[in-house]
Every structure is written in structure tokens, then in C-alpha cells.
Motif scaffolding. Structure first.
Motif, PDB file in Angstrom:
ATOM      1  N   LEU A 147       0.819  -1.205   0.000  1.00  0.00           N
ATOM      2  CA  LEU A 147       0.000   0.000   0.000  1.00  0.00           C
ATOM      3  C   LEU A 147       0.858   1.263   0.000  1.00  0.00           C
ATOM      4  O   LEU A 147       1.941   1.292   0.599  1.00  0.00           O
ATOM      5  N   PHE A 148       0.349   2.306  -0.643  1.00  0.00           N
ATOM      6  CA  PHE A 148       0.985   3.622  -0.672  1.00  0.00           C
ATOM      7  C   PHE A 148      -0.061   4.663  -0.280  1.00  0.00           C
ATOM      8  O   PHE A 148      -1.243   4.492  -0.557  1.00  0.00           O
ATOM      9  N   GLY A 149       0.409   5.744   0.332  1.00  0.00           N
ATOM     10  CA  GLY A 149      -0.548   6.787   0.687  1.00  0.00           C
ATOM     11  C   GLY A 149       0.125   7.964   1.344  1.00  0.00           C
ATOM     12  O   GLY A 149       1.318   8.216   1.146  1.00  0.00           O
ATOM     13  N   GLY A 150      -0.658   8.675   2.142  1.00  0.00           N
ATOM     14  CA  GLY A 150      -0.133   9.851   2.805  1.00  0.00           C
ATOM     15  C   GLY A 150      -0.891  10.179   4.075  1.00  0.00           C
ATOM     16  O   GLY A 150      -1.969   9.622   4.331  1.00  0.00           O
ATOM     17  N   GLU A 151      -0.315  11.092   4.874  1.00  0.00           N
ATOM     18  CA  GLU A 151      -0.930  11.512   6.139  1.00  0.00           C
ATOM     19  C   GLU A 151      -0.792  13.020   6.284  1.00  0.00           C
ATOM     20  O   GLU A 151       0.301  13.577   6.097  1.00  0.00           O
ATOM     21  N   TRP A 152      -1.913  13.669   6.596  1.00  0.00           N
ATOM     22  CA  TRP A 152      -1.961  15.101   6.833  1.00  0.00           C
ATOM     23  C   TRP A 152      -2.824  15.371   8.056  1.00  0.00           C
ATOM     24  O   TRP A 152      -3.981  14.941   8.111  1.00  0.00           O
ATOM     25  N   ASN A 153      -2.242  16.100   9.031  1.00  0.00           N
ATOM     26  CA  ASN A 153      -2.997  16.482  10.231  1.00  0.00           C
ATOM     27  C   ASN A 153      -3.702  15.277  10.858  1.00  0.00           C
ATOM     28  O   ASN A 153      -4.879  15.330  11.230  1.00  0.00           O
ATOM     29  N   ARG A 154      -2.955  14.175  10.930  1.00  0.00           N
ATOM     30  CA  ARG A 154      -3.411  12.911  11.536  1.00  0.00           C
ATOM     31  C   ARG A 154      -4.378  12.117  10.665  1.00  0.00           C
ATOM     32  O   ARG A 154      -4.651  10.963  10.969  1.00  0.00           O
ATOM     33  N   PHE A 155      -4.934  12.718   9.636  1.00  0.00           N
ATOM     34  CA  PHE A 155      -5.776  11.954   8.716  1.00  0.00           C
ATOM     35  C   PHE A 155      -4.882  11.272   7.678  1.00  0.00           C
ATOM     36  O   PHE A 155      -3.929  11.873   7.178  1.00  0.00           O
ATOM     37  N   TYR A 156      -5.216  10.036   7.334  1.00  0.00           N
ATOM     38  CA  TYR A 156      -4.378   9.296   6.403  1.00  0.00           C
ATOM     39  C   TYR A 156      -5.241   8.537   5.405  1.00  0.00           C
ATOM     40  O   TYR A 156      -6.431   8.299   5.625  1.00  0.00           O
ATOM     41  N   PHE A 157      -4.602   8.169   4.295  1.00  0.00           N
ATOM     42  CA  PHE A 157      -5.252   7.272   3.336  1.00  0.00           C
ATOM     43  C   PHE A 157      -4.184   6.365   2.731  1.00  0.00           C
ATOM     44  O   PHE A 157      -2.997   6.715   2.663  1.00  0.00           O
ATOM     45  N   LEU A 158      -4.606   5.183   2.285  1.00  0.00           N
ATOM     46  CA  LEU A 158      -3.711   4.223   1.646  1.00  0.00           C
ATOM     47  C   LEU A 158      -4.420   3.603   0.449  1.00  0.00           C
ATOM     48  O   LEU A 158      -5.611   3.300   0.513  1.00  0.00           O
ATOM     49  N   LEU A 159      -3.671   3.436  -0.641  1.00  0.00           N
ATOM     50  CA  LEU A 159      -4.165   2.769  -1.839  1.00  0.00           C
ATOM     51  C   LEU A 159      -3.171   1.684  -2.232  1.00  0.00           C
ATOM     52  O   LEU A 159      -1.970   1.826  -1.988  1.00  0.00           O
ATOM     53  N   GLY A 160      -3.662   0.625  -2.843  1.00  0.00           N
ATOM     54  CA  GLY A 160      -2.747  -0.402  -3.294  1.00  0.00           C
ATOM     55  C   GLY A 160      -3.441  -1.703  -3.604  1.00  0.00           C
ATOM     56  O   GLY A 160      -4.612  -1.731  -3.999  1.00  0.00           O
ATOM     57  N   ALA A 161      -2.705  -2.785  -3.411  1.00  0.00           N
ATOM     58  CA  ALA A 161      -3.213  -4.118  -3.734  1.00  0.00           C
ATOM     59  C   ALA A 161      -2.859  -5.082  -2.612  1.00  0.00           C
ATOM     60  O   ALA A 161      -1.935  -4.842  -1.825  1.00  0.00           O
ATOM     61  N   LYS A 162      -3.603  -6.177  -2.578  1.00  0.00           N
ATOM     62  CA  LYS A 162      -3.346  -7.210  -1.584  1.00  0.00           C
ATOM     63  C   LYS A 162      -3.547  -8.572  -2.228  1.00  0.00           C
ATOM     64  O   LYS A 162      -4.560  -8.819  -2.894  1.00  0.00           O
ATOM     65  N   LEU A 163      -2.554  -9.439  -2.043  1.00  0.00           N
ATOM     66  CA  LEU A 163      -2.636 -10.806  -2.540  1.00  0.00           C
ATOM     67  C   LEU A 163      -3.121 -11.713  -1.426  1.00  0.00           C
ATOM     68  O   LEU A 163      -2.541 -11.740  -0.341  1.00  0.00           O
ATOM     69  N   ASP A 164      -4.206 -12.426  -1.678  1.00  0.00           N
ATOM     70  CA  ASP A 164      -4.724 -13.423  -0.742  1.00  0.00           C
ATOM     71  C   ASP A 164      -4.570 -14.803  -1.370  1.00  0.00           C
ATOM     72  O   ASP A 164      -5.082 -15.045  -2.473  1.00  0.00           O
ATOM     73  N   PHE A 165      -3.866 -15.687  -0.659  1.00  0.00           N
ATOM     74  CA  PHE A 165      -3.734 -17.067  -1.115  1.00  0.00           C
ATOM     75  C   PHE A 165      -4.442 -17.962  -0.102  1.00  0.00           C
ATOM     76  O   PHE A 165      -4.049 -18.028   1.059  1.00  0.00           O
ATOM     77  N   ASN A 166      -5.520 -18.601  -0.546  1.00  0.00           N
ATOM     78  CA  ASN A 166      -6.338 -19.407   0.353  1.00  0.00           C
ATOM     79  C   ASN A 166      -5.650 -20.731   0.661  1.00  0.00           C
ATOM     80  O   ASN A 166      -5.507 -21.591  -0.207  1.00  0.00           O
ATOM     81  N   GLN A 216      -6.572 -14.499  -4.902  1.00  0.00           N
ATOM     82  CA  GLN A 216      -7.180 -13.282  -5.411  1.00  0.00           C
ATOM     83  C   GLN A 216      -6.222 -12.124  -5.208  1.00  0.00           C
ATOM     84  O   GLN A 216      -5.432 -12.106  -4.254  1.00  0.00           O
ATOM     85  N   VAL A 217      -6.267 -11.175  -6.129  1.00  0.00           N
ATOM     86  CA  VAL A 217      -5.575  -9.902  -5.980  1.00  0.00           C
ATOM     87  C   VAL A 217      -6.658  -8.839  -5.860  1.00  0.00           C
ATOM     88  O   VAL A 217      -7.470  -8.673  -6.767  1.00  0.00           O
ATOM     89  N   ALA A 218      -6.681  -8.160  -4.736  1.00  0.00           N
ATOM     90  CA  ALA A 218      -7.730  -7.183  -4.459  1.00  0.00           C
ATOM     91  C   ALA A 218      -7.174  -5.771  -4.518  1.00  0.00           C
ATOM     92  O   ALA A 218      -6.057  -5.503  -4.063  1.00  0.00           O
ATOM     93  N   ALA A 219      -7.945  -4.867  -5.107  1.00  0.00           N
ATOM     94  CA  ALA A 219      -7.655  -3.440  -5.028  1.00  0.00           C
ATOM     95  C   ALA A 219      -8.116  -2.934  -3.668  1.00  0.00           C
ATOM     96  O   ALA A 219      -9.227  -3.245  -3.230  1.00  0.00           O
ATOM     97  N   CYS A 220      -7.266  -2.168  -2.988  1.00  0.00           N
ATOM     98  CA  CYS A 220      -7.537  -1.780  -1.597  1.00  0.00           C
ATOM     99  C   CYS A 220      -7.580  -0.262  -1.439  1.00  0.00           C
ATOM    100  O   CYS A 220      -6.788   0.462  -2.050  1.00  0.00           O
ATOM    101  N   LEU A 221      -8.494   0.184  -0.618  1.00  0.00           N
ATOM    102  CA  LEU A 221      -8.576   1.582  -0.198  1.00  0.00           C
ATOM    103  C   LEU A 221      -8.770   1.603   1.309  1.00  0.00           C
ATOM    104  O   LEU A 221      -9.627   0.899   1.844  1.00  0.00           O
ATOM    105  N   GLU A 222      -7.937   2.389   1.986  1.00  0.00           N
ATOM    106  CA  GLU A 222      -8.040   2.515   3.448  1.00  0.00           C
ATOM    107  C   GLU A 222      -7.890   3.987   3.811  1.00  0.00           C
ATOM    108  O   GLU A 222      -7.070   4.705   3.227  1.00  0.00           O
ATOM    109  N   PHE A 223      -8.664   4.435   4.767  1.00  0.00           N
ATOM    110  CA  PHE A 223      -8.553   5.812   5.239  1.00  0.00           C
ATOM    111  C   PHE A 223      -8.954   5.859   6.700  1.00  0.00           C
ATOM    112  O   PHE A 223      -9.732   5.025   7.182  1.00  0.00           O
ATOM    113  N   GLY A 224      -8.396   6.822   7.431  1.00  0.00           N
ATOM    114  CA  GLY A 224      -8.713   6.891   8.849  1.00  0.00           C
ATOM    115  C   GLY A 224      -8.001   8.031   9.541  1.00  0.00           C
ATOM    116  O   GLY A 224      -7.606   9.032   8.918  1.00  0.00           O
TER     117      GLY A 224
END
Length: 288
Positions: A147-166, A216-224
Motif C-alpha cells: 500500500l501507498f498513501g499519505g498523512e496530513w494532520n493525523r488523517f491518512y489514506f492508503l491505496l494499493g493491492a493485496k494478494l490473498d492465497f487461500n 485473489q488480488v484485491a484493489a484496496c482503499l483505506e482511510f482513517g
């Protein structure tokens, strides 16, 4: 469709210089800011715990050999250990973890009819019906986020991918079963006669089956939001490692997978970061 692809390709070619200039300008500004404030990349050990609503999606129904999905609902929880690089506003995350998921997929009723023999050896046409069918899944997966992203004034976001192997997936089917029998020498069908094998809406359950490994390869979005402010004057002056806690929400959508349906997970996540090798820096430039 081909025309749109060519158009997008030409647009990208014509604007590649502008895009590269924008990226170079952004990176250059970040490097200049780093020199101005005497800052350097900060390395963290990170761990996160997440839980979310998990389901499957199906956009096209009536495909041969594929069950029609009526509804899907489940829960997934996971723990990840990894590394975080923080440089000015920029964040880079990578790690490895494990997920456990439980999911129920409700599918369309299934019907069948063919000639068979009863216990007395008489031939009849049997009509089978499987209703209120549900597939119950238990899954353990190895996961690798990037994941890649940034943080400003404690708020952050991340974008990227995640590989899940069952690593392990098992499934069983539950529902209601009905069998009706038609004989040539009887006008009315045989039904609701359990002593003769003709049942109506009788609960059934198949044996639990282990499924082949999937990925599966999932597109990911995280923010908080970062709940703590560890970079205090005391922590910097005493070279104490910075410990921070983040609370966020995430979405994961499967873009590459070898399963019938498309996976989707929406949930919340708590992340803790611990600074590695804290260094003495510009006290006034640290965030209070």
C-alpha cells in the motif's frame, strides 16, 4: 470497445510528459521540504487487526455450470505484521498476515427429473427439488498487502493491492429436499410419503468438502485517523521510540481471482506502529 482502448492509449501518450512533470514536481517539493526541516525517512514496525463484512458478487446470472447467486453474507477477520516507511507526508506499507473468513452464499433452487427404480424394482419418474440452498464456507488465507498513501494532520489514506492465497477452504451445502414420484399406472403422484422415500422439504446437509487452493488480488482503499501524537518533545529528546495507534475503514475488491464470484470486503481496522531506531532531530519540527 477497441476504439475506446485506442483513444485512452493515445490520450495517455499525449499527456505522459505532463504526468511525468507533475510527479517530478511533487517529488522535488517533498525532497526540498525534507532538507528545509532536516527530516529523514522514519521506519516503523507495524501490526494491524481488522474485521469486516465479507461477501461475493455476481453480475451475470444464468451462466452454464455456475450457480445463480441470490445473496451473500459473511465476516472476515485478519492480523497483519509488517513494515511502514514514513517520509514527510508519504506512507509506504508492506507486510504479511493471515485471514479467517466465514461466509454463506444463498443460491437459486435446483430441479431434476429422471427415471429410476423404487425399493420394489418398479420404474417411476422422480422429480427432485432442492430449495433454500446455502453454501457455507470456512476459509483461512495468507495475505500480503502492498500500500501507498499519505498523512496530513493525523488523517491518512492508503491505496494499493493485496494478494490473498487461500490455504484451506471447506464448504458444505444445506437446504430442503423434495422428491415426487410419477408412476405410469397411477394418476396421482407419490409425495409426502417418507416411508417410501418420497419426502417434502426435508432438511439436508452434504458432507464438508475441501476445495482446491484459490487466490485473489484485491484493489484496496483505506482511510482513517491517527489517535495518538507520539512525536512529543520528551520522546524526541530522550530518543524514545514513537508508538502510534490508527483507526480506519477499508474496502477490498477482487480484481484478479480464479473463483466463480468476485469477492468484496468492507470493514474497520486498528493499526499500531512502533518506530525503529529513533534518532535525535529537530525538536521544533516534530508534531506535538
Amino acid at each position: 470497445m477497441q476504439h475506446n482502448r485506442n483513444h485512452n492509449h493515445l490520450w495517455f501518450q499525449s499527456n505522459i510528459v505532463i504526468i511525468l512533470l507533475f510527479v517530478c514536481t511533487f517529488v522535488g517539493a517533498e525532497m526540498q521540504a525534507a532538507k528545509l526541516y532536516n527530516s529523514s525517512p522514519i521506519h516503523y514496525f507495524r501490526t494491524d487487526l481488522g474485521v469486516g463484512f465479507d461477501c461475493d458478487l455476481q453480475y451475470q446470472k444464468g451462466q452454464p455450470g455456475i450457480e445463480d447467486l441470490l445473496s451473500s453474507k459473511g465476516v472476515k477477520t485478519g492480523l497483519t505484521l509488517g513494515y511502514r516507511l514514513k517520509y514527510q507526508h508519504f506512507i509506504f506499507d508492506v507486510g504479511v498476515g493471515a485471514n479467517y473468513g466465514y461466509k454463506v452464499n444463498d443460491v437459486a433452487d435446483r430441479f431434476d427429473a429422471y427415471e429410476r427404480k423404487d425399493s420394489d424394482g418398479d420404474t417411476f419418474l422422480g422429480e427432485d427439488a432442492w430449495r433454500e440452498r446455502g453454501f457455507y464456507y470456512n476459509n483461512i488465507a495468507l495475505t500480503v498487502p502492498l500500500l501507498f498513501g499519505g498523512e496530513w494532520n493525523r488523517f491518512y489514506f492508503l491505496l494499493g493491492a493485496k494478494l490473498d492465497f487461500n490455504l484451506q477452504t471447506n464448504v458444505k451445502e444445506k437446504g430442503l429436499y423434495t422428491l415426487i414420484g410419477w408412476y405410469d399406472y397411477y394418476l396421482d403422484p407419490f409425495e409426502n410419503m417418507p416411508n417410501h422415500g418420497f419426502v417434502t422439504d426435508e432438511p439436508y446437509q452434504t458432507p464438508t468438502l475441501n476445495m482446491p487452493n484459490t487466490y485473489q488480488v484485491a484493489a484496496c482503499l483505506e482511510f482513517g485517523y491517527r489517535l495518538t501524537g507520539s512525536q512529543t518533545v520528551y520522546a524526541v529528546m530522550t530518543r524514545q521510540p514513537a508508538v502510534d495507534v490508527y483507526l480506519g475503514a477499508f474496502v477490498e475488491y477482487g480484481v484478479l481471482h480464479n473463483t466463480v464470484f468476485t469477492p468484496l470486503t468492507v470493514g474497520v481496522k486498528a493499526t499500531m506502529t512502533v518506530e525503529v531506531k529513533p534518532k535525535l532531530g529537530c525538536v521544533m519540527c516534530k508534531e506535538l
